[in-house]
Design an enzyme around this catalytic site. Structure first.
Site, PDB file in Angstrom:
ATOM      1  N   ASP A   1       1.086  -1.226  -0.108  1.00  0.00           N
ATOM      2  CA  ASP A   1       0.073   0.037  -0.232  1.00  0.00           C
ATOM      3  C   ASP A   1       0.782   1.317   0.080  1.00  0.00           C
ATOM      4  OD1 ASP A   1      -2.657  -0.136   2.425  1.00  0.00           O
ATOM      5  OD2 ASP A   1      -2.579  -1.468   0.603  1.00  0.00           O
TER       6      ASP A   1
ATOM      7  N   MET B   1      -8.465   8.990   8.268  1.00  0.00           N
ATOM      8  CA  MET B   1      -8.887   9.386   6.973  1.00  0.00           C
ATOM      9  C   MET B   1      -9.691  10.792   7.220  1.00  0.00           C
ATOM     10  SD  MET B   1      -9.807   5.696   4.928  1.00  0.00           S
ATOM     11  CE  MET B   1     -10.587   5.218   6.633  1.00  0.00           C
TER      12      MET B   1
ATOM     13  N   LYS C   1      -3.280   3.069  -2.487  1.00  0.00           N
ATOM     14  CA  LYS C   1      -4.494   3.731  -2.646  1.00  0.00           C
ATOM     15  C   LYS C   1      -4.228   5.131  -2.131  1.00  0.00           C
ATOM     16  CE  LYS C   1      -7.191  -0.180  -1.678  1.00  0.00           C
ATOM     17  NZ  LYS C   1      -7.847  -1.232  -0.751  1.00  0.00           N
TER      18      LYS C   1
HETATM   19  N1  SAH Z   1      -5.307  -0.219   8.438  1.00  0.00           N
HETATM   20  C1  SAH Z   1      -4.473   1.273   8.835  1.00  0.00           C
HETATM   21  C2  SAH Z   1      -5.509   2.320   8.565  1.00  0.00           C
HETATM   22  C3  SAH Z   1      -5.679   2.593   7.177  1.00  0.00           C
HETATM   23  S1  SAH Z   1      -6.711   3.865   6.852  1.00  0.00           S
HETATM   24  C4  SAH Z   1      -4.022   1.140  10.462  1.00  0.00           C
HETATM   25  O1  SAH Z   1      -4.603   0.273  11.270  1.00  0.00           O
HETATM   26  O2  SAH Z   1      -3.366   2.204  10.787  1.00  0.00           O
HETATM   27  C5  SAH Z   1      -5.665   5.284   6.622  1.00  0.00           C
HETATM   28  C6  SAH Z   1      -5.490   6.362   7.439  1.00  0.00           C
HETATM   29  O3  SAH Z   1      -4.838   5.936   8.418  1.00  0.00           O
HETATM   30  C7  SAH Z   1      -5.051   7.461   7.152  1.00  0.00           C
HETATM   31  O4  SAH Z   1      -5.817   8.313   6.396  1.00  0.00           O
HETATM   32  C8  SAH Z   1      -4.602   8.180   8.433  1.00  0.00           C
HETATM   33  O5  SAH Z   1      -5.856   8.606   8.978  1.00  0.00           O
HETATM   34  C9  SAH Z   1      -4.251   6.977   9.150  1.00  0.00           C
HETATM   35  N2  SAH Z   1      -2.771   6.705   9.330  1.00  0.00           N
HETATM   36  C10 SAH Z   1      -2.057   5.539   8.927  1.00  0.00           C
HETATM   37  N3  SAH Z   1      -0.929   5.590   9.029  1.00  0.00           N
HETATM   38  C11 SAH Z   1      -0.650   6.906   9.543  1.00  0.00           C
HETATM   39  C12 SAH Z   1       0.425   7.686  10.293  1.00  0.00           C
HETATM   40  N4  SAH Z   1       1.819   7.031  10.067  1.00  0.00           N
HETATM   41  N5  SAH Z   1       0.404   8.782  10.692  1.00  0.00           N
HETATM   42  C13 SAH Z   1      -0.992   9.327  10.711  1.00  0.00           C
HETATM   43  N6  SAH Z   1      -2.046   8.765  10.374  1.00  0.00           N
HETATM   44  C14 SAH Z   1      -2.045   7.481   9.958  1.00  0.00           C
END
Ligand code: SAH
Length: 459
Positions: free
Chosen positions: A249, A384, A271
């Site tokens: 991803d 998000m 994505k």
């Molecule tokens: N599966 C992932 C989330 C995917 S949705 C998880 O468990 O973390 C994607 C969202 O995750 C992004 O829009 C943001 O809001 C958050 N996100 C993921 N990694 C991040 C990071 N390193 N710092 C801040 N937000 C993050």
């Protein structure tokens, strides 16, 4: 990485050492170990060095350096006590496009000698790129203790068996076979000195593998965490090292991706909001196709695969296609960002529950149970949610959340680029614009955010 470690085949190759003292001798020992033929030029040459040259089938020239000495050699080491002479050798060698090392003068080198841990044909080189040789040597000591002495003979044995294995098994199965050899009874027999039994065990198992139908592939759905590779689980790392192909991803950090097996094929299926470079249906199909080819497919996702990761849908398709899979949880962005920003998600005095909420709006609308979310004593974490921050802020306040409730944004949490801004639920949308925050950003709302001012200095 400023210097690329390469493994150089020096068997019978003429290597020039200019210098006849202790430093030259120590380099000579290494080159001789690698099978090089030594050419040594120096007005006086230590006895041990003369002997090394003789053993290597090389030649000594009791002479001062001259450019003609470079003729026909493959590699040059300048180890005289005179830095000016060393500099001339370096210039001459470079003009002939010869690799050159000048002892203790990284600026004159086109290659450096790494600190080496050796177990027969297995050689581990540790280079600090000339920055910190002492640190490299300390690491060598640590690695020394990790590698058992029997490793060398085992590697030599594998070398002798390699052609047989290659002849009998297709490429896709060889890696698994060798893994079995190195982690199973063959290695154990070998370690006990029963090399003949080890060989028979290997050959009889090789026959079995040859006549078995190819096993089906497998899919590993692995959570890669929020960015810092230190946050991977051991299991994630192990499966990342076994994969034949990785589908990853946009959220998977380059440092995490770096830990995937080097020769695994890499497919980006990232994505972005409103932009899906591989539509989910095609992606599900791709997972099935690759696994049906017998491959070990790593589906590497940012954070945790089951938290806003659509991992459920992918596994659904695999189950329909009867493809075996494993799921490895990862640290979700909420946990990672909260810890690294110094914001506890729950706290006895502040929040008795925490909610993970999607802030992804559909056609400009975000349908959420706002009244519930505006309730007291909870922490809200929006994934998000950057684009819909104005809606989130407006709706929460409209449904009764105190407009002064602390709130934070964490951008690229847990990575070296992490940025955090703290404000209130009312001020946050404007702050995001002023600071030009860009995805991935996590939004944390609740009075727990006020604890950051105290905790951040201890992180
Ligand atoms: N599966 C992932 C989330 C995917 S949705 C998880 O468990 O973390 C994607 C969202 O995750 C992004 O829009 C943001 O809001 C958050 N996100 C993921 N990694 C991040 C990071 N390193 N710092 C801040 N937000 C993050």
């Amino acid at each position: 990485m400023r210097y690329l470690p390469l493994a150089f085949d020096l068997q019978q190759r003429p290597c020039l050492i200019v210098g006849g003292g202790a430093v030259a001798t120590s380099k000579a020992r290494l080159l001789v170990k690698a099978g090089a033929r030594l050419i040594v030029v120096a007005p006086s040459i230590e006895t041990e060095l003369v002997q090394l040259v003789r053993d290597s089938g090389g030649e000594t020239f009791p002479d001062y350096y001259h450019k003609k000495h470079l003729n026909g050699v493959d590699l040059v080491v300048a180890a005289t006590l005179d830095q000016q002479v060393n500099a001339v050798i370096s210039t001459d060698a470079r003009s002939c496009k010869l690799p050159v090392n000048v002892v203790d003068a990284p600026e004159l080198c086109s290659f450096t000698f790494p600190a080496i841990v050796e177990r027969g044909p297995i050689a581990v080189g540790i280079s600090s790129g000339g920055n910190a040789p002492v640190l490299a040597r300390m690491l060598r000591t640590q690695i020394e203790t990790l590698l058992p002495p029997g490793l060398g003979p085992l590697a030599e044995f594998a070398g002798r068996m390699r052609q047989k294995v290659t002849a009998k098994l297709p490429q896709i199965r060889r890696k698994d076979f060798w893994q079995w050899v190195f982690s199973g009874p063959v290695a154990a027999l070998f370690e006990r000195g029963q090399s003949r039994e080890a060989e028979s065990a290997l050959l009889s198992e090789l026959d079995n593998w040859q006549h078995e139908p190819s096993p089906r592939g497998e899919v590993y759905l692995v959570g890669g965490g929020p960015g810092d590779p230190d946050l991977l689980t051991f299991r994630a790392l192990r499966l990342m090292q076994q994969a034949d192909v990785v589908l990853y991803d946009r959220l998977v950090s380059p440092q995490v991706l770096d830990l995937v097996r080097r020769d695994a094929e890499r497919i980006y299926v990232g994505k972005k909001r409103e932009f899906h470079s591989v539509p989910q249906d095609d992606l599900n199909h791709l997972l099935v196709t690759l696994a049906n080819e017998g491959k070990k497919v790593l589906r590497l996702k940012g954070g945790d695969p089951f938290i806003f990761g659509r991992g459920g849908e992918e596994m659904d398709r695999l189950a329909d296609a009867k493809i075996p899979f494993q799921i490895v949880p990862g640290i979700t962005a909420a946990s990672g960002c909260a810890s690294y920003a110094g914001i506890p998600l729950t706290h006895r005095d502040h929040a008795q529950s925490v909610r993970f909420i999607t802030g992804h709006a559909k056609q400009g609308k975000l349908e959420l149970p706002w009244r519930e979310l505006a309730g007291p004593a909870q922490t809200l974490v929006f994934y998000m949610g950057l684009a819909s921050l104005p809606i989130i802020s407006e709706q929460l306040v409209a449904k009764g959340l105190n407009p002064a409730t602390p709130a934070a944004l964490v951008e690229k949490g847990t990575t070296v680029d992490q940025r955090v801004i703290v404000g209130t639920i009312t001020s946050l949308p404007a702050l995001a614009i002023t600071h030009q925050f860009e995805a991935p950003v996590l939004t944390i709302v609740g009075t727990v955010v006020s604890l950051r001012s105290k905790l951040r200095w201890y992180l």
